[in-house]
Design a protein around this motif. Structure first.
Motif, PDB file in Angstrom:
ATOM      1  N   ILE A 156       0.860  -1.178   0.000  1.00  0.00           N
ATOM      2  CA  ILE A 156       0.000   0.000   0.000  1.00  0.00           C
ATOM      3  C   ILE A 156       0.902   1.235   0.000  1.00  0.00           C
ATOM      4  O   ILE A 156       1.815   1.342   0.821  1.00  0.00           O
ATOM      5  CB  ILE A 156      -0.911   0.039   1.241  1.00  0.00           C
ATOM      6  N   THR A 157       0.650   2.156  -0.911  1.00  0.00           N
ATOM      7  CA  THR A 157       1.464   3.368  -1.003  1.00  0.00           C
ATOM      8  C   THR A 157       0.726   4.555  -0.386  1.00  0.00           C
ATOM      9  O   THR A 157      -0.450   4.775  -0.667  1.00  0.00           O
ATOM     10  CB  THR A 157       1.796   3.690  -2.473  1.00  0.00           C
ATOM     11  N   TYR A 158       1.435   5.285   0.457  1.00  0.00           N
ATOM     12  CA  TYR A 158       0.889   6.478   1.114  1.00  0.00           C
ATOM     13  C   TYR A 158       1.701   7.709   0.717  1.00  0.00           C
ATOM     14  O   TYR A 158       2.882   7.605   0.380  1.00  0.00           O
ATOM     15  CB  TYR A 158       0.958   6.353   2.640  1.00  0.00           C
ATOM     16  N   GLN A 159       1.039   8.850   0.805  1.00  0.00           N
ATOM     17  CA  GLN A 159       1.755  10.119   0.673  1.00  0.00           C
ATOM     18  C   GLN A 159       1.586  10.902   1.965  1.00  0.00           C
ATOM     19  O   GLN A 159       0.504  10.905   2.567  1.00  0.00           O
ATOM     20  CB  GLN A 159       1.240  10.947  -0.503  1.00  0.00           C
ATOM     21  N   LYS A 160       2.659  11.534   2.382  1.00  0.00           N
ATOM     22  CA  LYS A 160       2.644  12.336   3.609  1.00  0.00           C
ATOM     23  C   LYS A 160       2.502  13.809   3.245  1.00  0.00           C
ATOM     24  O   LYS A 160       3.157  14.292   2.305  1.00  0.00           O
ATOM     25  CB  LYS A 160       3.958  12.102   4.382  1.00  0.00           C
ATOM     26  N   ARG A 161       1.663  14.503   3.984  1.00  0.00           N
ATOM     27  CA  ARG A 161       1.436  15.933   3.722  1.00  0.00           C
ATOM     28  C   ARG A 161       1.516  16.712   5.024  1.00  0.00           C
ATOM     29  O   ARG A 161       1.006  16.272   6.059  1.00  0.00           O
ATOM     30  CB  ARG A 161       0.055  16.125   3.086  1.00  0.00           C
ATOM     31  N   GLY A 185      14.544  16.561   7.284  1.00  0.00           N
ATOM     32  CA  GLY A 185      13.557  17.370   7.976  1.00  0.00           C
ATOM     33  C   GLY A 185      12.149  16.958   7.616  1.00  0.00           C
ATOM     34  O   GLY A 185      11.259  16.896   8.471  1.00  0.00           O
ATOM     35  N   ALA A 186      11.924  16.649   6.316  1.00  0.00           N
ATOM     36  CA  ALA A 186      10.601  16.241   5.854  1.00  0.00           C
ATOM     37  C   ALA A 186      10.188  14.912   6.467  1.00  0.00           C
ATOM     38  O   ALA A 186       9.032  14.709   6.845  1.00  0.00           O
ATOM     39  CB  ALA A 186      10.583  16.144   4.331  1.00  0.00           C
ATOM     40  N   LEU A 187      11.143  13.986   6.585  1.00  0.00           N
ATOM     41  CA  LEU A 187      10.850  12.678   7.173  1.00  0.00           C
ATOM     42  C   LEU A 187      10.576  12.795   8.671  1.00  0.00           C
ATOM     43  O   LEU A 187       9.672  12.150   9.205  1.00  0.00           O
ATOM     44  CB  LEU A 187      12.014  11.717   6.936  1.00  0.00           C
ATOM     45  N   ASN A 188      11.363  13.611   9.351  1.00  0.00           N
ATOM     46  CA  ASN A 188      11.239  13.733  10.802  1.00  0.00           C
ATOM     47  C   ASN A 188      10.042  14.568  11.236  1.00  0.00           C
ATOM     48  O   ASN A 188       9.571  14.434  12.364  1.00  0.00           O
ATOM     49  CB  ASN A 188      12.513  14.345  11.394  1.00  0.00           C
ATOM     50  N   TYR A 189       9.558  15.447  10.363  1.00  0.00           N
ATOM     51  CA  TYR A 189       8.474  16.345  10.759  1.00  0.00           C
ATOM     52  C   TYR A 189       7.223  15.554  11.126  1.00  0.00           C
ATOM     53  O   TYR A 189       6.714  14.769  10.331  1.00  0.00           O
ATOM     54  CB  TYR A 189       8.159  17.320   9.623  1.00  0.00           C
ATOM     55  N   GLU A 237      -3.327  14.413  19.259  1.00  0.00           N
ATOM     56  CA  GLU A 237      -4.593  13.802  18.859  1.00  0.00           C
ATOM     57  C   GLU A 237      -4.375  13.108  17.507  1.00  0.00           C
ATOM     58  O   GLU A 237      -3.815  13.698  16.581  1.00  0.00           O
ATOM     59  CB  GLU A 237      -5.683  14.868  18.718  1.00  0.00           C
ATOM     60  N   ILE A 238      -4.820  11.875  17.407  1.00  0.00           N
ATOM     61  CA  ILE A 238      -4.632  11.096  16.185  1.00  0.00           C
ATOM     62  C   ILE A 238      -5.983  10.609  15.682  1.00  0.00           C
ATOM     63  O   ILE A 238      -6.771  10.036  16.432  1.00  0.00           O
ATOM     64  CB  ILE A 238      -3.707   9.897  16.437  1.00  0.00           C
ATOM     65  N   GLY A 287      -2.343  17.204  14.220  1.00  0.00           N
ATOM     66  CA  GLY A 287      -2.500  18.471  13.515  1.00  0.00           C
ATOM     67  C   GLY A 287      -1.243  18.895  12.782  1.00  0.00           C
ATOM     68  O   GLY A 287      -1.121  20.044  12.341  1.00  0.00           O
ATOM     69  N   LEU A 288      -0.293  17.952  12.629  1.00  0.00           N
ATOM     70  CA  LEU A 288       0.991  18.264  11.996  1.00  0.00           C
ATOM     71  C   LEU A 288       1.108  17.690  10.592  1.00  0.00           C
ATOM     72  O   LEU A 288       1.483  18.389   9.653  1.00  0.00           O
ATOM     73  CB  LEU A 288       2.143  17.730  12.860  1.00  0.00           C
ATOM     74  N   VAL A 289       0.814  16.388  10.478  1.00  0.00           N
ATOM     75  CA  VAL A 289       0.953  15.717   9.183  1.00  0.00           C
ATOM     76  C   VAL A 289      -0.229  14.778   8.949  1.00  0.00           C
ATOM     77  O   VAL A 289      -0.961  14.426   9.873  1.00  0.00           O
ATOM     78  CB  VAL A 289       2.270  14.909   9.087  1.00  0.00           C
ATOM     79  N   GLU A 290      -0.342  14.355   7.701  1.00  0.00           N
ATOM     80  CA  GLU A 290      -1.431  13.475   7.288  1.00  0.00           C
ATOM     81  C   GLU A 290      -0.889  12.477   6.268  1.00  0.00           C
ATOM     82  O   GLU A 290      -0.149  12.848   5.353  1.00  0.00           O
ATOM     83  CB  GLU A 290      -2.532  14.326   6.671  1.00  0.00           C
ATOM     84  N   PHE A 291      -1.212  11.200   6.462  1.00  0.00           N
ATOM     85  CA  PHE A 291      -0.827  10.157   5.519  1.00  0.00           C
ATOM     86  C   PHE A 291      -2.088   9.663   4.810  1.00  0.00           C
ATOM     87  O   PHE A 291      -3.076   9.328   5.469  1.00  0.00           O
ATOM     88  CB  PHE A 291      -0.162   8.981   6.241  1.00  0.00           C
TER      89      PHE A 291
END
Length: 245
Positions: free
Chosen positions: A24-29, A97-101, A167-168, A199-203
């Motif tokens: 399954i492929t995800y994109q992080k935003r 930085g993008a991976l760790n955020y 919060e997740i 509230g930081l990132v979304e997959f």
């Protein structure tokens, strides 16, 4: 028409259950930008050059994530979630930085028999095997359509050391009975199609391959320092204090 749709979904679900392997492929935003925080915006007048560096960092990390894929590979016994950077990404100074955020760095291994999750992470010259606690989900009746699938909402929280509670929110598809998701989150009655973290990132799922020609080695790693999330944070903080002194 409705009966045909139900039959199609049922057939797909049975097929997925029978296979129980895939990628399954995800994109992080990034859903929160440091440059848009009120305290940071004040720097626009006080320290304009420094503020512009923060804006640049946000824009460049977003640009990296727009072209970066994360893969969740699984079979009947194991699962592994990790980024799939190309050579171009590896040379990008904003990749780390993008991976760790938020979260998403390292590789997350799930033992589907025991439910145990280990995150392998490289930091301060060491390899850590970070043990994740079992997630306690709260199920809701709210729905959302993602990738053509009707998804249900589930929520949980995470707190590491004295950090603020995160919060997740997970949106899972009951029609896809794969109890897995990104960054080690799992255990819901359906594939997690979207995960919102703090509230930081979304997959979000972008592709599904249920007939992969080859799967990566997903065996839980044993070489590294086994630690809890709290112990990992303590080691990083200690290393930072030593660096400052």
């Amino acid at each position: 028409m409705k009966q045909q749709l139900v039959l199609i979904i049922t057939f797909l679900s049975m097929t997925v259950m029978a296979q129980q392997k895939g990628i399954i492929t995800y994109q992080k935003r990034m859903t929160h930008l440091i440059s848009e925080e009120e305290e940071t915006k004040k720097l626009a007048k006080e320290r304009p050059s420094y503020y512009q560096n923060i804006v640049k960092m946000d824009k460049n990390m977003q640009a990296v994530l727009e072209t970066l894929e994360f893969a969740l590979a699984f079979d009947t016994g194991h699962a592994m979630f990790t980024a799939s950077p190309t050579l171009v990404h590896d040379k990008n100074p904003f990749l780390k930085g993008a991976l760790n955020y938020g979260l998403g760095s390292g590789a997350y291994y799930t033992d589907r028999t025991t439910g145990n999750v280990i995150q392998r992470s490289r930091a301060i010259g060491k390899t850590f095997l970070i043990q994740h606690k079992k997630t306690e989900w709260t199920l809701h009746t709210e729905t959302r359509k993602i990738g053509g699938y009707e998804c249900l909402k589930a929520t949980t929280t995470l707190q590491v050391s004295t950090d603020p509670i995160k919060e997740i929110t997970a949106w899972y598809a009951p029609a896809l009975p794969i109890q897995l998701g990104p960054v080690g989150y799992h255990g819901l009655p359906g594939l997690i199609m979207q995960l919102e973290f703090g509230g930081l990132v979304e997959f979000t799922v972008t592709k599904m391959n249920m007939k992969p020609k080859k799967l990566p080695d997903m065996t839980t790693p044993t070489k590294g320092n086994p630690v809890t999330r709290e112990q990992f944070r303590a080691e990083l903080d200690q290393a930072m204090d030593n660096f400052r002194n």
